[in-house]
Design a protein around this motif. Structure first.
Motif, short mmCIF file in Angstrom:
data_model
loop_
_atom_site.label_atom_id
_atom_site.label_comp_id
_atom_site.label_asym_id
_atom_site.label_seq_id
_atom_site.Cartn_x
_atom_site.Cartn_y
_atom_site.Cartn_z
N ILE A 44 -1.14 3.91 -1.22
CA ILE A 44 -2.35 4.25 -2.47
C ILE A 44 -3.95 3.31 -2.35
CG2 ILE A 44 -0.38 4.73 -4.34
CD1 ILE A 44 0.04 1.19 -4.49
N SER A 45 -3.69 3.05 -0.86
CA SER A 45 -4.75 2.30 -0.86
C SER A 45 -5.83 3.63 -0.54
CB SER A 45 -4.88 1.81 0.18
OG SER A 45 -4.64 2.33 1.32
N TYR B 89 -8.18 11.58 -10.65
CA TYR B 89 -8.38 10.34 -10.09
C TYR B 89 -7.32 10.21 -9.11
CZ TYR B 89 -6.55 6.05 -9.95
OH TYR B 89 -5.48 4.58 -10.07
N GLU C 238 0.29 -1.33 -0.22
CA GLU C 238 0.15 0.23 -0.04
C GLU C 238 0.94 1.61 -0.11
OE1 GLU C 238 -4.11 -2.20 2.70
OE2 GLU C 238 -2.25 -0.52 3.25
N MET D 145 -4.59 8.69 -6.15
CA MET D 145 -3.49 7.75 -7.12
C MET D 145 -3.35 7.92 -5.35
SD MET D 145 -0.91 9.70 -9.54
CE MET D 145 0.46 8.65 -9.56
N GLY D 146 -3.37 8.87 -4.55
CA GLY D 146 -2.66 8.17 -3.02
C GLY D 146 -2.71 9.18 -2.26
N ARG E 187 -7.74 5.96 -2.52
CA ARG E 187 -8.78 6.17 -4.02
C ARG E 187 -9.56 6.89 -3.92
NH1 ARG E 187 -4.33 5.05 -7.46
NH2 ARG E 187 -3.78 2.38 -7.00
N HIS E 188 -9.55 8.27 -3.33
CA HIS E 188 -10.37 9.07 -3.37
C HIS E 188 -10.08 10.26 -1.91
CE1 HIS E 188 -12.77 6.24 -0.51
NE2 HIS E 188 -12.90 7.67 -0.16
#
Length: 235
Positions: free
Chosen positions: A165-166, A219, A140, A221-222, A168-169
């Protein structure tokens, strides 16, 4: 329901067999696995008791620790691939991959390719990694390189940014790496009313907004965890 219960029971049997071959005897193995994976023994005991199957990230960590594959533990492969006594040879290492990707702390870097290459890995002891990243799996955490000065003095161009990176929003206010439209960014995001403010720590850069009408271009990314400053001094 019956099928799910059978899957959990089959998983626990394969896990026990792989552990035995790897050199983990039944006494103390749950505590050892829990320590290395940064979990509670109670959580690990559920895997051995047929009560639960770990999620993807932890499943991969568990398989790597024992020396087998996630496919074997899930019953999708017949060979366990475990070297006898594997656990005695496992180093106390937490590896974080450094990606060939610059995130812009400036007006934005253009997205050239969807493929990102791993350049190398930075290694920490598990104890040190836990102090830095908590209980996050090494799957992660990734390292990106900052490019630009819009986040100065917090970040400098060339600094390494460790990102979860887990995420995502947008969750809470903080520094995120993200793609907006076709450009990479690392900025501070803050929810203001029904708009998401994109903020630079460098006052020379103006804030801008992501609205409901344009949020489909965002988007994440992390979310940034820590950064490592790279400084060079002339002698």
């Amino acid at each position: 329901m019956v099928q799910e219960e059978k899957a959990r029971q089959d998983f626990s049997k394969r896990l026990a067999r792989a552990c035995e071959k790897a050199g983990l005897q039944s006494h103390g193995r749950q505590a050892e696995i829990a320590k290395k994976l940064k979990l509670t023994p109670k959580a690990v005991s559920k895997w051995f008791n047929g009560e639960a199957i770990p999620r993807r990230g932890k499943l991969q960590d568990l398989a790597a620790l024992i020396g087998t594959s996630a496919a074997y533990l899930l019953g999708d492969a017949t060979e366990d691939g475990v070297s006898k006594g594997h656990m005695k040879m496992v180093p106390d290492v937490y590896r974080v991959e450094v990606l060939d990707l610059n995130v812009s702390a400036g007006p934005g870097s253009y997205l050239i390719s969807d493929y990102v290459e791993v350049l190398y890995a930075i290694e920490f002891t598990n104890e040190h990694a836990r102090s830095l990243f908590g209980n996050r799996s090494h799957h992660e955490v990734k390292v990106l390189t900052v490019n630009g000065d819009s986040m100065a003095p917090t970040f400098a161009s060339g600094d390494r940014l460790f990102v979860d990176i887990s995420v995502r929003h947008f969750q809470t206010d903080g520094v995120y790496s993200f793609v907006y439209g076709k450009t990479f960014h690392v900025k501070r995001l803050q929810m203001l009313g029904n708009k998401l403010a994109v903020l630079s720590d460098n006052p020379a850069y103006e804030k801008w907004f992501i609205t409901e009408d344009t949020q489909d271009q965002l988007y994440v990314m992390g979310k940034a965890l820590i950064h490592e400053s790279i400084k060079y001094y002339k002698l």
